[in-house]
Design a protein around this motif. Structure first.
Motif, mmCIF file in Angstrom:
data_model
loop_
_atom_site.group_PDB
_atom_site.id
_atom_site.type_symbol
_atom_site.label_atom_id
_atom_site.label_comp_id
_atom_site.label_asym_id
_atom_site.label_seq_id
_atom_site.Cartn_x
_atom_site.Cartn_y
_atom_site.Cartn_z
ATOM 1 N N ARG A 218 0.832 -1.203 0.000
ATOM 2 C CA ARG A 218 0.000 0.000 0.000
ATOM 3 C C ARG A 218 0.872 1.260 0.000
ATOM 4 N NH1 ARG A 218 -2.711 3.456 3.733
ATOM 5 N NH2 ARG A 218 -1.685 2.484 5.522
ATOM 6 N N GLU A 221 2.821 1.662 -3.436
ATOM 7 C CA GLU A 221 2.022 2.215 -4.536
ATOM 8 C C GLU A 221 1.975 3.736 -4.441
ATOM 9 O OE1 GLU A 221 -1.826 0.518 -4.911
ATOM 10 O OE2 GLU A 221 -1.083 -1.430 -5.568
ATOM 11 N N ARG A 222 1.811 4.251 -3.240
ATOM 12 C CA ARG A 222 1.768 5.701 -3.056
ATOM 13 C C ARG A 222 3.129 6.319 -3.337
ATOM 14 N NH1 ARG A 222 -1.486 6.056 2.605
ATOM 15 N NH2 ARG A 222 -0.095 7.838 2.840
ATOM 16 N N TYR A 224 5.402 5.146 -5.353
ATOM 17 C CA TYR A 224 5.626 5.071 -6.807
ATOM 18 C C TYR A 224 4.971 6.256 -7.517
ATOM 19 C CZ TYR A 224 5.184 3.320 -11.599
ATOM 20 O OH TYR A 224 5.229 3.194 -12.973
ATOM 21 N N GLU A 225 3.720 6.530 -7.189
ATOM 22 C CA GLU A 225 2.998 7.625 -7.838
ATOM 23 C C GLU A 225 3.642 8.973 -7.516
ATOM 24 O OE1 GLU A 225 -0.885 7.101 -6.292
ATOM 25 O OE2 GLU A 225 -1.294 5.262 -7.444
ATOM 26 N N LEU A 243 7.510 -3.486 -5.132
ATOM 27 C CA LEU A 243 6.127 -3.969 -5.204
ATOM 28 C C LEU A 243 6.109 -5.386 -5.763
ATOM 29 C CD1 LEU A 243 4.266 -0.756 -6.324
ATOM 30 C CD2 LEU A 243 3.442 -2.297 -4.555
ATOM 31 N N TRP A 259 4.014 -5.518 -11.904
ATOM 32 C CA TRP A 259 4.829 -4.426 -11.380
ATOM 33 C C TRP A 259 6.279 -4.552 -11.817
ATOM 34 C CZ3 TRP A 259 3.493 0.095 -9.739
ATOM 35 C CH2 TRP A 259 2.228 0.300 -9.200
#
Length: 658
Positions: A218, A221-222, A224-225, A243, A259
């Motif tokens: 979780r 993912e944040r 990465y963005e 990931l 990923w």
């Protein structure tokens, strides 16, 4: 317009690209510097070109520079040297990077600039990390924090604090978590994208090293963005790769490969050897875990070749660990032991607690397979203390399984072996989203059987078969669901309650069906010769399902040919004695390759042949061939009964063969 000493460490990608589009040869020096600085990871070749051209122009424009503030000119030149240094570091030209850092340091020494000196130390830390010099890496990050404090730059203070905390997690997980966790915000929400990327990266590693892979995913993912938005391409590649590792660790290989491919695509686009190496290493490990050992070995060797000049780097050590595991899977035990011993030498220099775990686990397994059981036991028992202290719970599951296997090979009583495997399974069950490896479930099934508990052996064999037959089925879907559910705690609670109720219902139904089949399973398990096993299995299939068992096919020693073993009527029409595993037209070969049941109508007679894998056997399943009468029903119930009975038969055939 910003001056050199006011540059944001990682400006937003959209702002940099907009400024780059408006740039021309006539643009002023500060505008060109800003674009070069912002593009150093977004477009390294152009950043390098802009920095080199501007440095040359500054050196030739003596009349113009004579009227500039010397501090501003030094800051500009120092920043341009840092651009060149970072581009060289990304390409793993570390000696060249160090020379550019020294040039920048000379500029900042002449005219101190705390923000710029913080960024210099941050880049110096990255160079030390790529060399595998973690002590000097930490010193440089501490210096970066101190310079950011002196500059009173809150953004840089938080950014470098998160980077230092993340580096400390690798050195001593428990100590770092105690020291840093409460000093940092709980998440990156409300922060700049630059800082949220770094902070979420720290939180992801904190959860990942504690084997909390769902929560780690979780945060990753944040991160990465936010990394992509803030131009931190190197961190974005690392987040995508990690990931992949997180989903690999919970057996969700489908999502892991998505990923990993995403990260590798970005790495190949920017052509940075270190980033490519990281993605190759993590992809190789994912492929190893789904049984594609040869492909895994190729990728891991490519990774090590890519990083051959930097064997002390963390990525190179990680690839060496994964390659050792792949060699174990391939049966090259002596070669694997060499890899783990070499990794141990490098780890002692790197002071990396998780690498130390890989060394002891790998050595214990390799020594066990080589028959050096006393040495293997000593290494494994020492590893218990290391892994327990670091709270690396997933590794503790594997270690308990290794200790149980060592005891089995040493001739320990079945109850002793079973107790060790039960402990491993209990610890696995305590990890959210974690799916025990099929090998562990196989070992537990055999241990239950040897301990005289056939019902438990049967249930465990079914679990192993399901895990092997569809490695990203129930457990992986559940893990993906948990990542989504974690974004909404209320929904999380509702779905957990519902899932618990559904599980109880399914367990009750499964228990009732199990009781009906236990008697049949015991009858198969009592048989000690392949012929008798085949006879009893055929009789039970005829009695329960009305199906005629025609033949069993098994792979020969080469693994490339399926040979008819037991048969009820000799060679049948359309059933050859030998079939190549690669035969594209044979349903028997196809069934053995992909573990999928097939049905073949037999012309106008209305009869039908069923080809079914013997789930629960070894990695290369045998194949059952049955014949159904015209109009005979064959649905979910019939398939379930066949799979239950074939699992018992698979275990019985395995014992008979041994």
């Amino acid at each position: 317009m910003a001056f050199a000493h006011e540059l944001v460490l990682f400006p937003l990608e959209r702002e940099v690209q907009a400024a780059a589009q408006q740039l021309s040869d006539s643009s002023d020096w500060n505008s060109r510097l800003e674009v070069a600085w912002g593009l150093r990871q977004l477009n390294s070749p152009r950043a390098q070109s802009l920095a080199s051209a501007l440095l040359k122009e500054l050196g030739e424009a003596e009349e113009q520079t004579a009227f500039m503030d010397p501090a501003a000119l030094a800051a500009m030149r120092g920043r341009l040297y840092l651009v060149q240094a970072e581009v060289a570091a990304l390409m793993l030209r570390l000696d060249e990077a160090q020379q550019h850092i020294a040039s920048a340091q000379a500029e900042f020494d002449a005219f101190p600039n705390p923000s710029a000196q913080a960024d210099l130390q941050g880049l110096q830390a990255a160079v030390h990390a790529d060399r595998g010099d973690v002590d000097r890496q930490r010193d440089a990050l501490q210096n970066a924090m101190d310079w950011a404090d002196q500059a009173q730059d809150a953004e840089r203070q938080l950014y470098y604090r998160a980077n230092l905390a993340r580096a400390d997690l690798f050195r001593d997980f428990e100590l770092a978590r105690a020291a840093w966790s409460e000093q940092l915000p709980l998440s990156g929400e409300g922060l700049s994208r630059m800082c949220s990327a770094a902070l979420d990266d720290y939180r992801a590693l904190e959860h990942g090293l504690a084997s909390d892979y769902v929560e780690a995913a979780r945060f990753l993912e944040r991160s990465y963005e936010a990394s992509l938005e803030s131009g931190q391409v190197r961190r974005a590649i690392s987040a995508a790769s990690n990931l992949g590792y997180s989903f690999t660790s919970i057996s969700d290989y489908e999502t892991a490969l998505v990923w990993l491919k995403k990260g590798l695509a970005v790495a190949r686009r920017v052509r940075w050897p270190g980033a490519i190496g990281l993605c190759l290493a993590q992809t190789g490990e994912a492929l190893r875990r789904v049984g594609q050992t040869e492909s895994a070995r190729e990728l891991l060797r490519e990774c090590l070749q890519t990083l051959v000049q930097h064997p002390q780097s963390r990525t190179a050590m990680m690839a060496l660990d994964y390659l050792g595991q792949a060699e174990l899977d391939h049966g090259h035990y002596a070669e694997a032991l060499k890899h783990f011993e070499l990794l141990g030498e490098r780890e002692s220099h790197a002071h990396s607690s998780d690498m130390r775990t890989g060394v002891v686990l790998g050595r214990a397994r390799a020594l066990m397979y080589l028959g050096r059981l006393d040495e293997a036991r000593t290494v494994a028992l020492e590893a218990v203390a290391v892994i327990t202290a670091q709270k690396q719970r997933a590794d503790l599951v594997e270690l308990r399984a290794i200790l149980a296997e060592i005891e089995r090979r040493s001739g320990a009583a079945p109850a002793v072996v079973l107790e060790g495997l039960k402990l491993a399974l209990e610890q696995a069950q305590a990890l959210e989203g974690y799916q025990p490896k099929p090998e562990l479930l196989d070992a537990a099934a055999e241990a239950f059987d040897r301990a005289g508990q056939p019902q438990e052996a049967y249930a465990m064999a079914r679990r192993a078969a399901a895990a092997r037959q569809a490695s990203w089925s129930t457990a992986s879907k559940h893990a993906r669901q948990q990542v989504e559910v974690a974004r909404n705690e209320r929904q999380h609670a509702r779905q957990q309650a519902q899932a618990k109720e559904e599980r109880l219902s399914k367990l009750q139904a499964a228990h009732e069906q199990l009781q009906q089949l236990v008697v049949l399973g015991r009858e198969i398990s009592r048989q000690r010769s392949p012929g008798l096993i085949f006879t009893v299995l055929g009789r039970e299939l005829r009695s329960v399902l009305g199906a005629e068992l025609l033949a069993v096919y098994r792979r020969d020693a080469s693994g490339q040919t399926l040979v008819m073993g037991e048969s009820s009527k000799g060679e049948h029409e359309g059933l050859a004695f030998k079939i190549a595993v690669s035969d594209a037209d044979s349903p028997v070969a196809a069934c053995s390759r992909d573990w999928t049941e097939r049905q073949l109508p037999l012309g106008e007679s209305g009869r039908c042949r069923v080809f079914a894998p013997m789930v629960g056997d070894d990695a290369n399943p045998a194949v059952l061939v049955l014949e159904l009468a015209a109009g005979q029903a064959w649905g979910t119930r019939e398939q379930g009964i066949l799979r239950h009975l074939s699992t018992d038969a698979a275990l019985a055939f395995k014992r008979a063969g041994a």
